[in-house]
Write a protein that holds these residues in place. Structure first.
Motif, PDB file in Angstrom:
ATOM      1  N   HIS A 191       0.841  -1.229  -0.079  1.00 18.82           N
ATOM      2  CA  HIS A 191       0.044  -0.155  -0.111  1.00 18.82           C
ATOM      3  C   HIS A 191       0.902   1.217  -0.166  1.00 18.82           C
ATOM      4  O   HIS A 191       0.241   2.402  -0.256  1.00 18.82           O
ATOM      5  N   VAL A 192       2.107   1.284  -0.009  1.00 20.72           N
ATOM      6  CA  VAL A 192       2.993   2.432   0.135  1.00 20.72           C
ATOM      7  C   VAL A 192       3.517   3.017  -1.258  1.00 20.72           C
ATOM      8  O   VAL A 192       3.604   1.886  -2.073  1.00 20.72           O
ATOM      9  N   ASP A 193       3.758   4.107  -1.282  1.00 16.21           N
ATOM     10  CA  ASP A 193       4.482   4.733  -2.410  1.00 16.21           C
ATOM     11  C   ASP A 193       5.950   4.064  -2.825  1.00 16.21           C
ATOM     12  O   ASP A 193       6.276   3.749  -4.035  1.00 16.21           O
ATOM     13  N   ASP A 194       6.657   4.005  -1.765  1.00 16.76           N
ATOM     14  CA  ASP A 194       8.033   3.670  -1.908  1.00 16.76           C
ATOM     15  C   ASP A 194       8.391   2.540  -0.906  1.00 16.76           C
ATOM     16  O   ASP A 194       8.995   2.756   0.408  1.00 16.76           O
ATOM     17  N   ALA A 195       8.331   1.356  -1.296  1.00 15.74           N
ATOM     18  CA  ALA A 195       8.492   0.225  -0.448  1.00 15.74           C
ATOM     19  C   ALA A 195       9.892   0.203   0.004  1.00 15.74           C
ATOM     20  O   ALA A 195      10.226  -0.265   1.107  1.00 15.74           O
ATOM     21  N   ASP A 196      10.926   0.331  -0.762  1.00 13.39           N
ATOM     22  CA  ASP A 196      12.370   0.168  -0.782  1.00 13.39           C
ATOM     23  C   ASP A 196      12.666   1.453   0.471  1.00 13.39           C
ATOM     24  O   ASP A 196      13.492   1.154   1.601  1.00 13.39           O
ATOM     25  N   ARG A 197      12.136   2.603   0.529  1.00 10.09           N
ATOM     26  CA  ARG A 197      12.149   3.630   1.429  1.00 10.09           C
ATOM     27  C   ARG A 197      11.649   3.104   2.952  1.00 10.09           C
ATOM     28  O   ARG A 197      12.289   3.466   3.850  1.00 10.09           O
ATOM     29  N   ALA A 198      10.535   2.561   2.722  1.00  7.71           N
ATOM     30  CA  ALA A 198      10.098   2.097   4.055  1.00  7.71           C
ATOM     31  C   ALA A 198      10.736   0.951   4.882  1.00  7.71           C
ATOM     32  O   ALA A 198      11.037   0.859   6.094  1.00  7.71           O
ATOM     33  N   ILE A 199      11.145   0.114   3.699  1.00  6.23           N
ATOM     34  CA  ILE A 199      12.342  -1.073   4.417  1.00  6.23           C
ATOM     35  C   ILE A 199      13.519  -0.488   4.838  1.00  6.23           C
ATOM     36  O   ILE A 199      14.045  -0.621   6.010  1.00  6.23           O
ATOM     37  N   GLY A 200      14.189   0.631   4.180  1.00  2.54           N
ATOM     38  CA  GLY A 200      15.297   1.591   4.570  1.00  2.54           C
ATOM     39  C   GLY A 200      14.696   1.889   6.350  1.00  2.54           C
ATOM     40  O   GLY A 200      15.899   1.910   7.016  1.00  2.54           O
ATOM     41  N   GLU A 201      13.636   2.586   6.331  1.00  4.98           N
ATOM     42  CA  GLU A 201      13.490   2.849   7.622  1.00  4.98           C
ATOM     43  C   GLU A 201      13.314   1.964   8.772  1.00  4.98           C
ATOM     44  O   GLU A 201      13.668   2.056   9.780  1.00  4.98           O
ATOM     45  N   LEU A 202      12.871   0.534   8.202  1.00  7.12           N
ATOM     46  CA  LEU A 202      12.596  -0.441   9.110  1.00  7.12           C
ATOM     47  C   LEU A 202      13.949  -1.014   9.627  1.00  7.12           C
ATOM     48  O   LEU A 202      14.223  -1.372  10.643  1.00  7.12           O
ATOM     49  N   CYS A 203      15.088  -0.868   8.676  1.00 11.13           N
ATOM     50  CA  CYS A 203      16.294  -1.437   8.698  1.00 11.13           C
ATOM     51  C   CYS A 203      17.167  -0.480   9.814  1.00 11.13           C
ATOM     52  O   CYS A 203      17.742  -0.723  10.904  1.00 11.13           O
ATOM     53  N   ARG A 204      16.660   1.075   9.591  1.00 12.99           N
ATOM     54  CA  ARG A 204      17.300   2.054  10.403  1.00 12.99           C
ATOM     55  C   ARG A 204      16.977   1.931  11.825  1.00 12.99           C
ATOM     56  O   ARG A 204      17.941   2.179  12.698  1.00 12.99           O
ATOM     57  N   VAL A 205      15.766   1.648  12.076  1.00 16.17           N
ATOM     58  CA  VAL A 205      15.210   1.743  13.528  1.00 16.17           C
ATOM     59  C   VAL A 205      15.714   0.332  14.129  1.00 16.17           C
ATOM     60  O   VAL A 205      15.477   0.279  15.425  1.00 16.17           O
ATOM     61  N   THR A 206      16.174  -0.951  13.507  1.00 14.20           N
ATOM     62  CA  THR A 206      16.462  -1.834  14.107  1.00 14.20           C
ATOM     63  C   THR A 206      17.978  -2.078  14.397  1.00 14.20           C
ATOM     64  O   THR A 206      18.798  -1.792  13.387  1.00 14.20           O
ATOM     65  N   ARG A 207      18.368  -2.601  15.290  1.00 13.99           N
ATOM     66  CA  ARG A 207      19.683  -2.683  15.985  1.00 13.99           C
ATOM     67  C   ARG A 207      20.428  -3.542  15.175  1.00 13.99           C
ATOM     68  O   ARG A 207      19.713  -4.716  14.546  1.00 13.99           O
ATOM     69  N   PRO A 208      21.849  -3.738  14.914  1.00 12.46           N
ATOM     70  CA  PRO A 208      22.514  -4.537  14.158  1.00 12.46           C
ATOM     71  C   PRO A 208      22.284  -6.153  14.700  1.00 12.46           C
ATOM     72  O   PRO A 208      22.407  -6.223  15.910  1.00 12.46           O
ATOM     73  N   GLY A 209      21.942  -6.962  13.957  1.00  8.17           N
ATOM     74  CA  GLY A 209      21.735  -8.319  14.409  1.00  8.17           C
ATOM     75  C   GLY A 209      20.218  -8.492  14.705  1.00  8.17           C
ATOM     76  O   GLY A 209      19.818  -9.772  15.051  1.00  8.17           O
ATOM     77  N   GLY A 210      19.319  -7.632  14.558  1.00  9.66           N
ATOM     78  CA  GLY A 210      18.027  -7.761  14.702  1.00  9.66           C
ATOM     79  C   GLY A 210      17.408  -8.143  13.696  1.00  9.66           C
ATOM     80  O   GLY A 210      18.034  -8.309  12.494  1.00  9.66           O
ATOM     81  N   ARG A 211      16.205  -8.822  13.743  1.00  9.92           N
ATOM     82  CA  ARG A 211      15.575  -9.478  12.688  1.00  9.92           C
ATOM     83  C   ARG A 211      14.364  -8.640  12.033  1.00  9.92           C
ATOM     84  O   ARG A 211      13.529  -7.992  13.125  1.00  9.92           O
ATOM     85  N   ILE A 212      14.111  -8.753  10.713  1.00  5.13           N
ATOM     86  CA  ILE A 212      12.980  -7.938  10.290  1.00  5.13           C
ATOM     87  C   ILE A 212      12.079  -9.214   9.466  1.00  5.13           C
ATOM     88  O   ILE A 212      12.494  -9.865   8.650  1.00  5.13           O
TER      89      ILE A 212
END
Length: 273
Positions: free
Chosen positions: A131-152
């Motif tokens: 449903h989003v305009d830019d899925a890759d931007r959203a995924i980038g945001e999800l990665c940004r807020v997740t600590r290294p070693g975290g799971r998405i």
């Protein structure tokens, strides 16, 4: 900044709907969450995310909060779940259903999260990116807020996999040519693109599970598929006169004969930041 959600399907702009339509969408979300096939998809998602005791998790696009509350049970009292949804109305409904678990409900845009870097241990994002305009931007945001070693864990639909049996293929093709554009998001193939997108985002330890949902009756299918649901208002179909009724009559007849079948693939893809 413009919101990331597309104004296409009712699920994309719930706050812009009438009160009656908003209640209908909320009821649909609740009913979908209780459907055995959606529960099967979510079991695959929990296996892929592997929520741990004490973890801080983000449910990005949390709807009425049922998954967030289940995640809270998994992480225990020392963990925390942030349930984020774009819709203020849906967030209010989620708060009204709160069960005193360790869930914090907020509104926000998955494409522009108002959260600090590395603030969560894992992310759940179910049927949102279509449903989003830019899925890759959203995924980038999800990665940004997740600590290294975290799971998405990303879960999304491949609407182009939708198929029926027991109904005339010619009739379905004609119906799809009209309803495909407003009953489904523009990004119909989102589910099958998730793995590629996580590869591009640099995640490792990827798992990708296609879950084929099977609907053996019109009533079962109607919970997830609006194009077989007679409760969807007639003006939402935007089909030529008589086509909707002809299609629904064929669906009902197939159900009565016992040979109706609908199949839809939903992908569960996860990786480590």
């Amino acid at each position: 900044m413009e919101p990331a959600q597309k104004e296409r399907t009712p699920f994309s702009d719930i706050d812009g709907l009438t009160a009656q339509m908003s209640e209908m969408v909320l009821a649909a979300l609740t009913e979908m969450g209780q459907h055995p096939e959606i529960r099967r998809v979510r079991r695959a998602g929990f296996d892929a995310l592997r929520p741990a005791l004490g973890a801080r998790l983000l449910d990005a696009g949390s709807g009425s909060g049922e998954v967030a509350r289940r995640l809270a049970a998994e992480v225990g009292p020392r963990g925390e779940v942030t349930a984020l949804d774009y819709s203020a109305a849906i967030t209010a409904a989620a708060i009204a259903r709160h069960d005193k678990s360790n869930v914090r409900y907020v509104t926000g845009d998955v494409g522009a999260l108002d959260l600090a870097d590395d603030c969560v241990d894992g992310v759940w994002c179910e049927r949102v990116l279509q449903h989003v305009d830019d899925a890759d931007r959203a995924i980038g945001e999800l990665c940004r807020v997740t600590r290294p070693g975290g799971r998405i864990c990303l879960i999304d639909t491949d609407w182009e996999s939708l198929a029926f049996d027991g109904v005339p293929p010619r009739l379905w093709d004609e119906v799809w040519s009209y309803v495909g554009g407003h009953f489904t998001p523009k990004q119909r193939d989102m589910g099958r693109t998730l793995r590629r997108r996580l590869v591009a985002a640099g995640l490792t330890g990827l798992t990708a599970t296609p879950v084929t949902c099977l609907f053996g009756s019109p009533d079962s299918a109607a919970v997830v598929l609006p194009m077989v649901n007679p409760r969807v208002p007639e003006d939402a179909w935007q089909t030529p006169p008589g086509l909707r009724d002809e299609w629904l009559a064929c669906v009902e007849a197939a159900g009565a004969r016992g040979d109706f079948l609908a199949v839809l693939t939903i992908w569960v893809v996860a990786g480590t930041v």
